[in-house]
Enzyme design. Structure first.
Site, mmCIF file in Angstrom:
data_model
loop_
_atom_site.group_PDB
_atom_site.id
_atom_site.type_symbol
_atom_site.label_atom_id
_atom_site.label_comp_id
_atom_site.label_asym_id
_atom_site.label_seq_id
_atom_site.Cartn_x
_atom_site.Cartn_y
_atom_site.Cartn_z
ATOM 1 N N CYS A 1 3.847 7.752 -72.180
ATOM 2 C CA CYS A 1 4.673 7.818 -71.354
ATOM 3 C C CYS A 1 4.237 7.426 -69.406
ATOM 4 O O CYS A 1 3.853 6.572 -68.864
ATOM 5 C CB CYS A 1 5.848 8.053 -71.054
ATOM 6 S SG CYS A 1 6.623 8.134 -72.360
ATOM 7 N N ARG A 2 4.279 8.844 -68.752
ATOM 8 C CA ARG A 2 3.995 8.451 -67.452
ATOM 9 C C ARG A 2 2.234 8.006 -66.581
ATOM 10 O O ARG A 2 1.953 7.181 -66.705
ATOM 11 C CB ARG A 2 4.638 10.113 -66.678
ATOM 12 C CG ARG A 2 5.313 10.091 -67.049
ATOM 13 C CD ARG A 2 6.143 11.428 -66.506
ATOM 14 N NE ARG A 2 5.822 12.245 -67.204
ATOM 15 C CZ ARG A 2 6.035 13.596 -67.685
ATOM 16 N NH1 ARG A 2 6.764 13.977 -66.212
ATOM 17 N NH2 ARG A 2 5.657 14.276 -68.354
ATOM 18 N N SER A 3 1.561 9.221 -67.471
ATOM 19 C CA SER A 3 -0.316 8.755 -67.178
ATOM 20 C C SER A 3 -0.868 7.901 -67.821
ATOM 21 O O SER A 3 -1.191 6.709 -66.809
ATOM 22 C CB SER A 3 -1.434 10.256 -67.536
ATOM 23 O OG SER A 3 -0.683 10.285 -68.872
ATOM 24 N N CYS B 1 -0.306 13.712 -68.073
ATOM 25 C CA CYS B 1 0.976 13.973 -68.114
ATOM 26 C C CYS B 1 1.014 15.056 -68.900
ATOM 27 O O CYS B 1 -0.089 15.870 -69.753
ATOM 28 C CB CYS B 1 2.133 13.075 -68.094
ATOM 29 S SG CYS B 1 1.712 11.778 -69.240
ATOM 30 N N ASP C 1 10.494 13.092 -66.304
ATOM 31 C CA ASP C 1 9.427 13.280 -67.604
ATOM 32 C C ASP C 1 10.825 11.801 -68.555
ATOM 33 O O ASP C 1 11.767 12.525 -68.631
ATOM 34 C CB ASP C 1 9.654 14.667 -68.327
ATOM 35 C CG ASP C 1 9.327 13.714 -70.135
ATOM 36 O OD1 ASP C 1 8.740 13.158 -70.332
ATOM 37 O OD2 ASP C 1 9.125 14.391 -70.710
ATOM 38 N N ASN D 1 0.282 12.145 -72.982
ATOM 39 C CA ASN D 1 0.240 11.062 -72.877
ATOM 40 C C ASN D 1 0.547 9.323 -73.217
ATOM 41 O O ASN D 1 -0.578 8.885 -73.504
ATOM 42 C CB ASN D 1 -1.606 11.609 -72.806
ATOM 43 C CG ASN D 1 -2.497 10.531 -72.764
ATOM 44 O OD1 ASN D 1 -3.324 10.075 -73.184
ATOM 45 N ND2 ASN D 1 -2.270 9.467 -71.565
HETATM 46 P P1 4NP Z 1 4.770 11.748 -70.905
HETATM 47 O O1 4NP Z 1 6.374 11.617 -71.721
HETATM 48 O O2 4NP Z 1 4.393 13.102 -71.307
HETATM 49 O O3 4NP Z 1 4.850 10.979 -69.623
HETATM 50 O O4 4NP Z 1 4.079 11.240 -71.782
HETATM 51 C C1 4NP Z 1 6.249 12.549 -72.713
HETATM 52 C C2 4NP Z 1 6.043 12.058 -73.740
HETATM 53 C C3 4NP Z 1 6.758 13.108 -75.320
HETATM 54 C C4 4NP Z 1 7.284 13.881 -75.313
HETATM 55 C C5 4NP Z 1 7.515 14.548 -73.840
HETATM 56 C C6 4NP Z 1 7.031 13.899 -73.031
HETATM 57 N N1 4NP Z 1 7.260 15.053 -76.443
HETATM 58 O O5 4NP Z 1 8.214 16.046 -76.422
HETATM 59 O O6 4NP Z 1 7.191 14.809 -77.360
#
Ligand code: 4NP
Length: 157
Positions: A13-15, A8, A125, A11
Site C-alpha cells: 500500500c504505502r511504500s 512500510c 496504514d 510493501n
Molecule cells: P502497507 O499496508 O504496510 O502500507 O503495505 C499493509 C499491507 C498489508 C497488511 C498490513 C498493512 N497486512 O496486515 O497484511
C-alpha cells in the site's frame, strides 16, 4: 546516482505509492539520470505480490501507475540506498533495529518529516480501512515528494 528506498509493513500500500509518486515527480523534473527509487516491506507476508488493488485504483485516478512487486527489506538495503524512508513509527523502529552500525543515524528517516506541517507524524496504514485512508496516503505522499527529492539531491551532492 542517488537512491531512495521506501519501507512500510507489507510493501503493498504505502511504500509502493511513495515509489510511484516520487518516480513520477523525478520524471517530471527531468531527474531520472540522477535519482532512483525502490520500495520494500518490513515483513515478507506479501512478497511477490503487486500493490493492493484498492491502492492501485486510488493512485490511478491521480495518474500514477503502481508497478512494484512486494519484497522484504534486508540489512543490505542500508548499503545499497542513500536514504531509507519509513512510512510510520513502527516501520522506523523495526528498521532502526536491523540497520548495521551507524547507518540508521545517517540514512533512516520518516516520510512525514518532509511533509510540511506533518513532521514526526505517520503515513497511516490504510489496509483495514475505507477509501478515505487510501486518499490520505496519496495526499501525504504527494505533499512530501518534492521536498524529499530536494533533500536527497542535497545530501548526496
Ligand atoms: P502497507 O499496508 O504496510 O502500507 O503495505 C499493509 C499491507 C498489508 C497488511 C498490513 C498493512 N497486512 O496486515 O497484511
Amino acid at each position: 546516482m542517488a537512491s531512495i528506498l521506501f519501507v512500510c509493513l507489507g510493501n503493498i500500500c504505502r511504500s509502493p505509492t511513495a515509489e510511484g509518486v516520487v518516480r513520477h515527480r523525478i520524471e517530471a523534473r527531468g531527474l531520472s539520470e540522477q535519482l532512483e527509487v525502490d520500495s520494500a516491506g518490513t515483513t515478507g507476508y506479501h512478497a511477490g505480490e503487486r500493490a493492493d488493488a484498492r491502492m492501485r485504483a486510488h493512485a490511478s485516478r491521480r495518474g500514477y501507475d503502481l508497478t512494484s512487486r512486494a519484497r522484504q527489506v534486508s540489512a543490505s538495503d542500508f548499503e545499497r540506498f542513500d536514504l531509507v524512508v519509513a512510512m510510520d513509527g513502527a516501520n522506523h523502529g523495526d528498521l532502526a533495529d536491523m540497520a548495521p552500525g551507524e547507518t540508521a543515524e545517517t540514512k533512516l528517516i520518516r516520510y512525514c518529516d518532509f511533509v510540511p506541517g506533518r513532521e514526526g507524524e505517520d503515513v497511516p496504514d490504510p489496509y483495514y480501512g475505507g477509501a478515505e485512508g487510501f486518499e490520505r496516503v496519496l495526499d501525504l505522499i504527494e505533499a512530501g515528494a518534492d521536498p524529499l527529492i530536494d533533500h536527497v539531491l542535497k545530501v548526496t551532492s
